[in-house]
Design a protein around this motif. Structure first.
Motif, PDB file in Angstrom:
ATOM      1  N   ALA A   1       0.833  -1.202   0.080  1.00  0.00           N
ATOM      2  CA  ALA A   1       0.111  -0.031   0.047  1.00  0.00           C
ATOM      3  C   ALA A   1       0.712   1.150  -0.037  1.00  0.00           C
ATOM      4  N   ASN A   2       2.233   1.126   0.642  1.00  0.00           N
ATOM      5  CA  ASN A   2       3.067   2.282   0.818  1.00  0.00           C
ATOM      6  C   ASN A   2       4.181   2.260  -0.325  1.00  0.00           C
ATOM      7  N   ALA A   3       3.944   1.559  -1.198  1.00  0.00           N
ATOM      8  CA  ALA A   3       5.205   1.268  -1.970  1.00  0.00           C
ATOM      9  C   ALA A   3       5.617   2.603  -2.910  1.00  0.00           C
ATOM     10  N   GLY A   4       4.564   3.477  -3.244  1.00  0.00           N
ATOM     11  CA  GLY A   4       4.933   4.525  -3.838  1.00  0.00           C
ATOM     12  C   GLY A   4       4.745   5.717  -3.054  1.00  0.00           C
ATOM     13  N   ALA A   5       4.910   5.701  -1.908  1.00  0.00           N
ATOM     14  CA  ALA A   5       4.695   6.810  -1.020  1.00  0.00           C
ATOM     15  C   ALA A   5       5.712   7.861  -1.038  1.00  0.00           C
ATOM     16  N   PHE A   6       7.049   7.419  -1.344  1.00  0.00           N
ATOM     17  CA  PHE A   6       8.008   8.331  -1.411  1.00  0.00           C
ATOM     18  C   PHE A   6       8.679   8.624  -2.719  1.00  0.00           C
ATOM     19  N   VAL A   7       8.094   8.286  -3.762  1.00  0.00           N
ATOM     20  CA  VAL A   7       8.614   8.482  -4.986  1.00  0.00           C
ATOM     21  C   VAL A   7       7.850   9.706  -5.793  1.00  0.00           C
ATOM     22  N   LEU A   8       8.846  10.528  -6.090  1.00  0.00           N
ATOM     23  CA  LEU A   8       8.405  11.826  -6.715  1.00  0.00           C
ATOM     24  C   LEU A   8       7.796  11.844  -7.896  1.00  0.00           C
ATOM     25  N   PRO A   9       6.719  12.281  -8.392  1.00  0.00           N
ATOM     26  CA  PRO A   9       6.316  12.355  -9.670  1.00  0.00           C
ATOM     27  C   PRO A   9       7.161  12.620 -10.788  1.00  0.00           C
ATOM     28  N   ALA A  10       6.900  11.989 -12.133  1.00  0.00           N
ATOM     29  CA  ALA A  10       7.867  12.386 -13.037  1.00  0.00           C
ATOM     30  C   ALA A  10       7.366  13.608 -13.836  1.00  0.00           C
ATOM     31  N   THR A  11       6.531  14.175 -13.514  1.00  0.00           N
ATOM     32  CA  THR A  11       6.279  15.593 -14.216  1.00  0.00           C
ATOM     33  C   THR A  11       5.660  16.676 -13.038  1.00  0.00           C
ATOM     34  N   VAL A  12       5.573  17.718 -13.188  1.00  0.00           N
ATOM     35  CA  VAL A  12       5.044  18.677 -12.404  1.00  0.00           C
ATOM     36  C   VAL A  12       3.435  18.520 -12.505  1.00  0.00           C
TER      37      VAL A  12
ATOM     38  N   PRO B   1      -0.562  19.307 -11.742  1.00  0.00           N
ATOM     39  CA  PRO B   1      -1.375  20.463 -12.298  1.00  0.00           C
ATOM     40  C   PRO B   1      -2.078  21.461 -11.354  1.00  0.00           C
ATOM     41  N   GLY B   2      -1.974  21.007  -9.912  1.00  0.00           N
ATOM     42  CA  GLY B   2      -2.419  21.600  -9.004  1.00  0.00           C
ATOM     43  C   GLY B   2      -3.921  21.594  -9.072  1.00  0.00           C
ATOM     44  N   GLY B   3      -4.615  22.383  -8.337  1.00  0.00           N
ATOM     45  CA  GLY B   3      -6.076  22.346  -8.119  1.00  0.00           C
ATOM     46  C   GLY B   3      -6.508  22.497  -6.679  1.00  0.00           C
ATOM     47  N   LYS B   4      -7.920  22.618  -6.634  1.00  0.00           N
ATOM     48  CA  LYS B   4      -8.490  22.691  -5.415  1.00  0.00           C
ATOM     49  C   LYS B   4      -8.721  21.500  -4.590  1.00  0.00           C
ATOM     50  N   GLY B   5      -7.960  21.444  -3.381  1.00  0.00           N
ATOM     51  CA  GLY B   5      -7.779  20.161  -2.655  1.00  0.00           C
ATOM     52  C   GLY B   5      -6.648  19.329  -2.796  1.00  0.00           C
ATOM     53  N   LYS B   6      -5.666  19.736  -3.854  1.00  0.00           N
ATOM     54  CA  LYS B   6      -4.551  18.916  -4.369  1.00  0.00           C
ATOM     55  C   LYS B   6      -3.414  19.505  -3.420  1.00  0.00           C
ATOM     56  N   VAL B   7      -2.657  18.333  -3.033  1.00  0.00           N
ATOM     57  CA  VAL B   7      -1.394  18.685  -2.246  1.00  0.00           C
ATOM     58  C   VAL B   7      -0.174  18.869  -3.161  1.00  0.00           C
ATOM     59  N   LEU B   8       0.359  20.096  -3.057  1.00  0.00           N
ATOM     60  CA  LEU B   8       1.326  20.472  -3.814  1.00  0.00           C
ATOM     61  C   LEU B   8       2.775  19.651  -3.471  1.00  0.00           C
ATOM     62  N   THR B   9       3.363  18.975  -4.392  1.00  0.00           N
ATOM     63  CA  THR B   9       4.523  18.331  -4.056  1.00  0.00           C
ATOM     64  C   THR B   9       5.481  18.470  -5.289  1.00  0.00           C
ATOM     65  N   PRO B  10       7.010  18.478  -5.173  1.00  0.00           N
ATOM     66  CA  PRO B  10       7.946  18.715  -6.140  1.00  0.00           C
ATOM     67  C   PRO B  10       7.822  17.647  -7.173  1.00  0.00           C
ATOM     68  N   ALA B  11       8.293  17.763  -8.382  1.00  0.00           N
ATOM     69  CA  ALA B  11       8.502  16.866  -9.248  1.00  0.00           C
ATOM     70  C   ALA B  11       9.822  16.321  -9.198  1.00  0.00           C
ATOM     71  N   ARG B  12      10.295  15.134  -9.994  1.00  0.00           N
ATOM     72  CA  ARG B  12      11.717  14.796  -9.773  1.00  0.00           C
ATOM     73  C   ARG B  12      12.305  15.835 -10.269  1.00  0.00           C
ATOM     74  N   PRO B  13      13.754  15.844  -9.778  1.00  0.00           N
ATOM     75  CA  PRO B  13      14.755  16.983 -10.139  1.00  0.00           C
ATOM     76  C   PRO B  13      14.964  16.895 -11.599  1.00  0.00           C
ATOM     77  N   ASP B  14      14.934  15.628 -12.313  1.00  0.00           N
ATOM     78  CA  ASP B  14      15.320  15.794 -13.555  1.00  0.00           C
ATOM     79  C   ASP B  14      13.916  15.789 -14.654  1.00  0.00           C
ATOM     80  N   ALA B  15      12.639  16.256 -13.901  1.00  0.00           N
ATOM     81  CA  ALA B  15      11.610  16.255 -14.854  1.00  0.00           C
ATOM     82  C   ALA B  15      11.601  17.849 -15.519  1.00  0.00           C
ATOM     83  N   PRO B  16      11.263  17.516 -16.766  1.00  0.00           N
ATOM     84  CA  PRO B  16      11.055  18.755 -17.421  1.00  0.00           C
ATOM     85  C   PRO B  16       9.897  19.763 -17.023  1.00  0.00           C
ATOM     86  N   PRO B  17       9.770  20.853 -17.786  1.00  0.00           N
ATOM     87  CA  PRO B  17       8.737  21.812 -17.380  1.00  0.00           C
ATOM     88  C   PRO B  17       7.460  21.079 -17.792  1.00  0.00           C
TER      89      PRO B  17
END
Length: 266
Positions: free
Chosen positions: A64-75, A77-93
């Motif tokens: 259940a927690n396998a992906g808990a610490f994996v940063l997303p590959a893309t930035v 979209p944001g939005g109401k109720g969405k938690v903002l997190t950083p993308a992977r350091p090598d992710a493009p704009p």
């Protein structure tokens, strides 16, 4: 730390990158960050060897927690109720939300006084209508910010492209001052598809459409993603976020909004 001045005869973003590579707080705004997330090392609790544990079947909790610490590959979209997190350091704009339009050609004048400048930024969704001043590097080699005595002022990094020109224009502003909320207090509410208008001294009006938004720690900053050269006309709007440190009078994180030119007039 010695002052780093962008060279005079290089491209705008080449002039910008040396100082922008410096991670650290920018007073009330700040322009750097990184992920505080990392995978925890294995713990030997005495129930068996680590080698054997590595081949054991994962528990339901582990699955259940396998992906808990994996940063997303893309930035995101944001939005109401969405938690903002950083993308992977090598992710493009993030990709543009709407079809892009060609950048506005650079003015032919060589006089610094005659060159157009951004004068005002409007973000209808969060009720921002603020003047734009110019900021540059401080004596410590950090990107400057608007004066805290003018909480509604925003700052355009004068060595970044003119909004509407080729590349990523940089505009920052305070999220708060010691007197209360400032111009970008609600910046984190923006989401993909929202509109940002930048007015220029030459009468041109540029409309940028938000393509993504992230919150990242100041200890590391996705420099290439934020400041790297682009083929289109783009905009980065940056303020502080995260936890406020009363001792240093700075925040732990930054909020970075990415937007792409989608309309122009004038």
């Amino acid at each position: 730390m010695t002052e780093q001045k962008p060279p005079e005869e290089t491209t705008p973003m080449q002039r910008a990158l040396p100082g922008l590579l410096i991670a650290g707080s920018l007073g009330g705004v700040g322009l750097v960050m990184v992920s505080l997330l990392s995978l925890a090392p294995p713990v030997d609790d005495g129930s068996g060897s680590l080698a054997a544990a590595a081949h054991a079947e994962p528990t339901k909790v582990e699955v259940a927690n396998a992906g808990a610490f994996v940063l997303p590959a893309t930035v995101g979209p944001g939005g109401k109720g969405k938690v903002l997190t950083p993308a992977r350091p090598d992710a493009p704009p993030p990709l543009a939300a709407l079809p892009v339009v060609p950048p506005i050609p650079a003015p032919k004048t060589t006089s610094a006084k005659a060159k157009p400048k951004p004068t005002r930024i409007k973000i209808p969704k969060i009720k921002v209508n603020a003047p734009i001043g110019a900021v540059t590097m401080t004596s410590k080699g950090k990107l400057g910010t608007p004066s805290p005595s003018k909480p509604n002022q925003t700052g355009w990094y004068r060595y970044s492209p003119l909004p509407g020109g080729v590349g990523p224009a940089i505009i920052n502003g305070h999220v708060s001052t010691r007197k209360g909320p400032a111009v970008f207090d609600r910046l984190r509410e923006l989401a993909k598809g929202d509109q940002i208008y930048v007015y220029r001294s030459d009468g041109k009006v540029t409309r940028f459409t938000v393509s993504g938004i992230e919150q990242t720690s100041k200890t590391t900053f996705p420099t290439n993603r934020v400041y790297g050269n682009t083929a289109n006309s783009e905009l980065r709007v940056i303020t502080c976020g995260g936890v406020y440190n009363k001792t240093t009078h700075s925040y732990t994180d930054n909020i970075v909004v990415y937007a792409t030119l989608s309309k122009k007039k004038g």
